[in-house]
Design a protein around this motif. Structure first.
Motif, short mmCIF file in Angstrom:
data_model
loop_
_atom_site.label_atom_id
_atom_site.label_comp_id
_atom_site.label_asym_id
_atom_site.label_seq_id
_atom_site.Cartn_x
_atom_site.Cartn_y
_atom_site.Cartn_z
N ALA A 141 0.89 -1.17 -0.07
CA ALA A 141 0.13 0.04 0.05
C ALA A 141 0.84 1.34 -0.02
N GLY A 142 2.24 0.96 0.07
CA GLY A 142 3.15 2.31 0.19
C GLY A 142 3.38 2.72 1.63
N ASP A 143 3.80 4.04 1.58
CA ASP A 143 4.04 4.77 2.67
C ASP A 143 2.86 5.35 3.31
N ILE A 144 3.20 5.36 4.72
CA ILE A 144 2.06 5.93 5.52
C ILE A 144 1.75 7.29 5.21
N ILE A 145 2.46 8.19 4.80
CA ILE A 145 2.23 9.55 4.75
C ILE A 145 1.37 9.71 3.23
N ASP A 146 1.67 8.60 2.43
CA ASP A 146 0.82 8.61 1.13
C ASP A 146 -0.28 8.02 1.14
N ASN A 184 0.20 18.73 5.25
CA ASN A 184 1.29 18.99 4.49
C ASN A 184 2.56 18.43 5.58
N TRP A 185 2.97 17.63 5.30
CA TRP A 185 4.06 17.03 6.20
C TRP A 185 5.25 17.91 6.41
N ARG A 231 7.63 21.28 10.69
CA ARG A 231 8.22 22.41 11.20
C ARG A 231 7.45 23.26 12.16
N LYS A 232 6.10 22.53 12.34
CA LYS A 232 5.27 23.05 13.41
C LYS A 232 4.79 24.53 12.76
#
Length: 197
Positions: A119-124, A132-133, A138-139
């Protein structure tokens, strides 16, 4: 947990072992029962995939309002974790259900978070598409809630049932500790300096 500016911090007050990977797996039976991955319960070697399982349980609890696995006692809970599938209510968005199914995959080789996960990477994942990771890291994203703390040790957001308790150390009797095999904890980032190798 939230920091003083409202940014989310995941925290685990338990044990930690560094450098888990396929070449350096762990086998120690440890963790909070509701969050323990099936491979730990089965006594198998494991790596950081157990943390993604725990994250899946936490995310399920946050969106559904209850634990994905239940039992009358610890044995029944562990049986459910190893053998039953979580129930996914109809009100869950398809992206939410999809990420939960991937995180609560019983086979650690197929679980989301594993480098080879199909399924790919978690953030994808579509569930996280609005994030927006880079800005998050950067907070730069304004948190929806900023706690109003009076000082760094302010505990007003904690339930008073916990804050009124007197701190009490529960030291283990040295003879009992000395009689227990501590080798299972070898490789942890902190071990009791009073035990011998």
């Amino acid at each position: 947990m939230l920091d003083v500016n409202g940014h989310v911090r995941l925290a685990d007050m338990g044990m930690c072992r560094m450098d888990l990977n396929p070449q350096n797996p762990a086998s120690t039976f440890c963790g909070t029962p509701d969050y323990i991955a099936p491979e730990i319960i089965k006594g198998l070697k494991y790596n950081q995939c157990v943390d993604w399982w725990s994250f899946g349980v936490l995310l399920y609890e946050m969106v559904v309002g209850q634990s994905p696995f239940n039992g009358c006692d610890e044995d029944e809970l562990f049986w459910c974790i190893c053998n039953e599938q979580a129930y996914y209510p109809r009100f869950l968005a398809k992206e939410t259900k999809a990420v939960l199914v991937l995180l609560l995959e019983k086979d650690p080789q197929k679980r989301l978070g594993t480098p080879g996960c199909s399924a790919g990477d978690i953030i994808d994942q579509p569930f996280f598409k609005s994030i927006n990771w880079d800005r998050l890291d950067r907070k730069d994203i304004e948190p929806p809630f900023k706690p109003k703390v009076r000082h760094i040790l302010d505990v007003q957001y904690f339930d008073s049932a916990f804050t009124i308790e007197k701190p009490q150390l529960t030291p283990v009797d040295k003879d009992i500790l000395a009689s227990m095999d501590q080798t299972q904890f070898r490789g942890f980032s902190y071990t009791n300096p009073n035990t011998t190798d």
